[in-house]
Motif scaffolding. Structure first.
Motif, PDB file in Angstrom:
ATOM      1  N   ALA A  56       0.834  -1.201   0.000  1.00 24.92           N
ATOM      2  CA  ALA A  56       0.000   0.000   0.000  1.00 24.92           C
ATOM      3  C   ALA A  56       0.867   1.249   0.000  1.00 24.92           C
ATOM      4  CB  ALA A  56      -0.922  -0.009   1.211  1.00 24.92           C
ATOM      5  N   LEU A  57       1.960   1.196   0.782  1.00 26.95           N
ATOM      6  CA  LEU A  57       2.849   2.353   0.887  1.00 26.95           C
ATOM      7  C   LEU A  57       3.494   2.657  -0.465  1.00 26.95           C
ATOM      8  CD1 LEU A  57       5.196   2.807   3.860  1.00 26.95           C
ATOM      9  CD2 LEU A  57       6.053   3.214   1.614  1.00 26.95           C
ATOM     10  N   LEU A  58       3.992   1.612  -1.127  1.00 25.17           N
ATOM     11  CA  LEU A  58       4.651   1.830  -2.413  1.00 25.17           C
ATOM     12  C   LEU A  58       3.646   2.290  -3.460  1.00 25.17           C
ATOM     13  CD1 LEU A  58       7.097  -1.191  -2.481  1.00 25.17           C
ATOM     14  CD2 LEU A  58       7.608   1.187  -2.050  1.00 25.17           C
ATOM     15  N   ALA A  59       2.436   1.729  -3.406  1.00 28.21           N
ATOM     16  CA  ALA A  59       1.420   2.140  -4.371  1.00 28.21           C
ATOM     17  C   ALA A  59       1.058   3.609  -4.182  1.00 28.21           C
ATOM     18  CB  ALA A  59       0.181   1.269  -4.225  1.00 28.21           C
ATOM     19  N   CYS A  60       1.038   4.047  -2.926  1.00 32.50           N
ATOM     20  CA  CYS A  60       0.775   5.457  -2.619  1.00 32.50           C
ATOM     21  C   CYS A  60       1.864   6.341  -3.223  1.00 32.50           C
ATOM     22  CB  CYS A  60       0.776   5.668  -1.114  1.00 32.50           C
ATOM     23  SG  CYS A  60      -0.799   6.095  -0.443  1.00 32.50           S
ATOM     24  N   LEU A  61       3.105   5.868  -3.077  1.00 31.31           N
ATOM     25  CA  LEU A  61       4.267   6.634  -3.518  1.00 31.31           C
ATOM     26  C   LEU A  61       4.238   6.871  -5.019  1.00 31.31           C
ATOM     27  CD1 LEU A  61       6.633   7.534  -1.789  1.00 31.31           C
ATOM     28  CD2 LEU A  61       7.877   5.549  -2.561  1.00 31.31           C
ATOM     29  N   MET A 138      -0.428   8.846   4.920  1.00 32.25           N
ATOM     30  CA  MET A 138       0.521   8.707   3.822  1.00 32.25           C
ATOM     31  C   MET A 138       0.256   9.743   2.740  1.00 32.25           C
ATOM     32  SD  MET A 138       1.522   4.780   3.560  1.00 32.25           S
ATOM     33  CE  MET A 138       0.048   3.899   3.191  1.00 32.25           C
ATOM     34  N   SER A 139      -1.045  10.033   2.461  1.00 34.15           N
ATOM     35  CA  SER A 139      -1.340  11.042   1.445  1.00 34.15           C
ATOM     36  C   SER A 139      -0.876  12.421   1.890  1.00 34.15           C
ATOM     37  CB  SER A 139      -2.841  11.073   1.151  1.00 34.15           C
ATOM     38  OG  SER A 139      -3.227   9.914   0.479  1.00 34.15           O
ATOM     39  N   VAL A 140      -1.086  12.748   3.171  1.00 34.65           N
ATOM     40  CA  VAL A 140      -0.734  14.090   3.640  1.00 34.65           C
ATOM     41  C   VAL A 140       0.787  14.255   3.675  1.00 34.65           C
ATOM     42  CG1 VAL A 140      -0.916  15.705   5.537  1.00 34.65           C
ATOM     43  CG2 VAL A 140      -2.839  14.265   4.978  1.00 34.65           C
ATOM     44  N   ILE A 141       1.498  13.244   4.201  1.00 33.52           N
ATOM     45  CA  ILE A 141       2.955  13.315   4.236  1.00 33.52           C
ATOM     46  C   ILE A 141       3.497  13.376   2.808  1.00 33.52           C
ATOM     47  CG2 ILE A 141       5.045  12.108   4.919  1.00 33.52           C
ATOM     48  CD1 ILE A 141       3.471  10.845   7.188  1.00 33.52           C
ATOM     49  N   LEU A 161      13.009   9.326  -1.900  1.00 27.90           N
ATOM     50  CA  LEU A 161      14.064   9.372  -0.875  1.00 27.90           C
ATOM     51  C   LEU A 161      13.639  10.253   0.298  1.00 27.90           C
ATOM     52  CD1 LEU A 161      16.938   8.601  -0.100  1.00 27.90           C
ATOM     53  CD2 LEU A 161      17.728  10.628  -1.274  1.00 27.90           C
ATOM     54  N   LEU A 162      12.939  11.360  -0.017  1.00 28.79           N
ATOM     55  CA  LEU A 162      12.528  12.276   1.054  1.00 28.79           C
ATOM     56  C   LEU A 162      11.378  11.697   1.870  1.00 28.79           C
ATOM     57  CD1 LEU A 162      12.560  15.731  -0.731  1.00 28.79           C
ATOM     58  CD2 LEU A 162      14.265  14.742   0.755  1.00 28.79           C
ATOM     59  N   VAL A 163      10.456  11.030   1.164  1.00 27.45           N
ATOM     60  CA  VAL A 163       9.209  10.642   1.829  1.00 27.45           C
ATOM     61  C   VAL A 163       9.348   9.332   2.602  1.00 27.45           C
ATOM     62  CG1 VAL A 163       6.888   9.833   1.313  1.00 27.45           C
ATOM     63  CG2 VAL A 163       7.669  11.970   0.377  1.00 27.45           C
ATOM     64  N   LEU A 164      10.179   8.402   2.077  1.00 30.21           N
ATOM     65  CA  LEU A 164      10.235   7.082   2.713  1.00 30.21           C
ATOM     66  C   LEU A 164      10.590   7.123   4.199  1.00 30.21           C
ATOM     67  CD1 LEU A 164      11.494   4.583   0.033  1.00 30.21           C
ATOM     68  CD2 LEU A 164       9.299   4.688   1.161  1.00 30.21           C
ATOM     69  N   PRO A 165      11.655   7.859   4.613  1.00 26.72           N
ATOM     70  CA  PRO A 165      11.909   7.879   6.057  1.00 26.72           C
ATOM     71  C   PRO A 165      10.768   8.507   6.854  1.00 26.72           C
ATOM     72  CG  PRO A 165      13.437   9.326   4.900  1.00 26.72           C
ATOM     73  CD  PRO A 165      12.730   8.539   3.866  1.00 26.72           C
ATOM     74  N   LEU A 166      10.012   9.430   6.188  1.00 29.47           N
ATOM     75  CA  LEU A 166       8.882  10.038   6.897  1.00 29.47           C
ATOM     76  C   LEU A 166       7.742   9.034   7.095  1.00 29.47           C
ATOM     77  CD1 LEU A 166       8.660  13.489   5.085  1.00 29.47           C
ATOM     78  CD2 LEU A 166       9.679  13.011   7.275  1.00 29.47           C
ATOM     79  N   TYR A 167       7.705   7.997   6.239  1.00 25.93           N
ATOM     80  CA  TYR A 167       6.649   7.002   6.350  1.00 25.93           C
ATOM     81  C   TYR A 167       6.921   5.969   7.442  1.00 25.93           C
ATOM     82  CZ  TYR A 167       4.031   8.235   2.107  1.00 25.93           C
ATOM     83  OH  TYR A 167       3.246   8.846   1.191  1.00 25.93           O
ATOM     84  N   VAL A 168       8.148   5.943   7.965  1.00 29.38           N
ATOM     85  CA  VAL A 168       8.530   4.852   8.870  1.00 29.38           C
ATOM     86  C   VAL A 168       7.578   4.681  10.059  1.00 29.38           C
ATOM     87  CG1 VAL A 168      10.309   4.072  10.465  1.00 29.38           C
ATOM     88  CG2 VAL A 168      10.934   4.771   8.183  1.00 29.38           C
ATOM     89  N   THR A 170       4.433   5.601  10.520  1.00 29.14           N
ATOM     90  CA  THR A 170       3.117   5.148  10.070  1.00 29.14           C
ATOM     91  C   THR A 170       3.153   3.669   9.725  1.00 29.14           C
ATOM     92  OG1 THR A 170       3.064   7.294   8.975  1.00 29.14           O
ATOM     93  CG2 THR A 170       1.227   5.822   8.586  1.00 29.14           C
ATOM     94  N   LEU A 171       4.191   3.279   9.000  1.00 23.34           N
ATOM     95  CA  LEU A 171       4.294   1.877   8.577  1.00 23.34           C
ATOM     96  C   LEU A 171       4.417   0.958   9.781  1.00 23.34           C
ATOM     97  CD1 LEU A 171       4.671  -0.237   6.357  1.00 23.34           C
ATOM     98  CD2 LEU A 171       7.100   0.264   6.397  1.00 23.34           C
TER      99      LEU A 171
END
Lengths: 218, 243
Positions: A56-61, A138-141, A161-168, A170-171
């Protein structure tokens, strides 16, 4: 704000790409994982919550870079900036539209795909709840990341690269809710933390995104 | 006593750092030499860990500086956002590569120590994981700086990223605690404890921490001076083009 929201929705559905793409990617990922790790159903049912969350996270990205980039290219972002609607409202509306076109379909599809991964039936409800609570964050970040990289050509990789660490966080909490739910354990604490993250980022990040967009439009 | 803000003037900053930098560099070299040689050759082996205990003289100071470098970038970014001092923005930019190297040193020395001691190079332990996340934040920050051409825009955007990143880095630190309490031992040093690590190891450790702090300071000053000179050079070139 409402009209901007519906405009984004229509664009995502009619102009192709954005709407179906994330869902298709999610489906492909979930189908591919059993080929990668082998068909043992015990193993699959154990890692199912994690796979669904990462998918889901990757699909969002995948569809994030469209959030502002297209409007920036054709100039409608400048029009939005000069309109009566505050930039913060525009950011919130765009994040909401992104959620409705990616997060919501993913949430609805996840329980179905969970069957494919042999998840215990108790988990269906929890994967649905955890994604429903977590994907708005995930959408807001992602909106913040998209606002940061709006001026950069081919900023997609940088955006990830910027968003992935911010998702940690939540994930971690989201997958924890789904895992505990599937194993029949208490889910209250991680669910509350997940909801807290979603509410906090929805309250704060649209303002930050708007500030960043104003810098980019300077 | 002159106000600290005076050194927001690049000229004054350059003049001050020109005088300070040699002292800081020599101090860093001296402290590192004393701390590391003392630590490596003149302390006994630990009775359980053997000689691997000596990696503490690199690992702990590097980890400390990895976090403090990010903190310094946060403060510098805030100063840039509030008071628009260019030197501050450039100092934040200069600190990032130093910080990322410190993070990498901490991760690698930790892995080298962990292999014989824990029997594993890597474990998804809360402290280890949060350092990995910190490493990713540094990479993103540096990538954003280099991706944007306009200097002021880049400074603004990276400053905001630094602030948002700090919040999320702290959040990740607490989120990973959810898995387990982890393999990593508690803090080696803290001010409010009676006893930290044993005294024989403690004193050289303090010296090498001082060495790492000075090294960080020297590198950041040097890199900030380079950035200021780069800025001047590009301004000169832009002026020449106009004529």
């Amino acid at each position: 704000m409402k009209s901007l929201f519906f405009r984004d929705l229509k664009l995502a559905i009619r102009a192709g790409g954005g709407f179906g793409l994330g869902l298709a990617f999610f489906l492909i990922l979930v189908v591919l994982v059993p080929f990668g790790v082998g068909p043992q159903s015990e193993l699959l049912s154990r890692i199912a919550p994690g796979i669904l969350w990462v998918g889901a996270l990757l699909a969002c990205l995948l569809s994030l870079d469209r959030m502002f980039a297209l409007d920036h290219e054709d100039g409608s972002l400048d029009l939005l900036a000069t309109s009566a609607l505050p930039m913060e409202g525009a950011c919130a509306a765009k994040a909401l539209a992104h959620w409705v076109t990616t997060g919501l379909p993913l949430t609805l599809a996840a329980p179905v795909l969970a069957i494919l991964l042999n998840m215990p039936p108790d988990g269906f409800l929890w994967i649905f709840i955890s994604l429903a609570v977590g994907t708005p964050a995930m959408s807001v970040i992602g909106g913040f990341g998209a606002a940061l990289t709006v001026g950069i050509k081919r900023g997609g990789l940088l955006l990830s690269l910027l968003v992935l660490p911010l998702y940690v966080p939540t994930l971690i909490f989201g997958a924890e809710v789904a895992r505990r739910g599937a194993e029949g354990l208490q889910t209250t604490t991680p669910l509350l933390m997940l909801a807290g993250i979603t509410l906090a980022v929805s309250a704060v990040l649209p303002f930050v995104s708007a500030m960043v967009l104003k810098v980019n439009l300077r | 006593m002159a106000s600290l803000w005076e050194y927001a003037n690049p000229l004054k900053f350059m003049r001050l750092t020109d005088r300070v930098l040699p002292w800081v560099s020599v101090g860093a070299a001296a402290c590192l030499a004393v701390g590391l040689i003392w630590g490596f050759f003149f302390t006994p082996d630990d009775f359980r860990q053997g000689s691997t205990v000596k990696i503490i003289y690199i690992h702990v100071p590097a980890a400390l500086m990895a976090i403090n470098a990010w903190f310094m970038m946060l403060v510098a970014s805030l100063i840039w956002l509030i008071r628009r001092h260019h030197v501050s923005a450039l100092a934040a930019k200069a600190a990032a590569p130093v910080g990322v190297v410190m993070t990498l040193i901490a991760l690698i020395t930790g892995a080298i120590w962990g292999q014989p001691m824990w029997g594993t190079w890597w474990e998804f332990d809360p402290r280890l994981t949060s350092f990995l996340v910190l490493f990713l934040f540094y990479l993103g920050y540096m990538a954003l700086w280099s991706a944007i051409e306009d200097a002021d825009t880049a400074a603004d955007l990276t400053a905001v990223l630094c602030m948002v990143g700090s919040v999320f880095a702290v959040l990740s630190r607490y989120a990973v605690n959810f898995w387990n309490q982890g393999l990593h031992q508690g803090a080696s040093l803290s001010l409010d404890k009676e006893e930290n690590v044993a005294d024989v190891f403690y004193q050289p450790l303090l010296v090498s921490i001082a060495g790492f702090v000075l090294l960080f300071l020297a590198l950041v000053l040097l890199r900030t001076r380079t950035e200021i000179r780069l800025r001047r050079a590009s301004a000169l070139m832009a002026r020449e083009k106009l004529q």
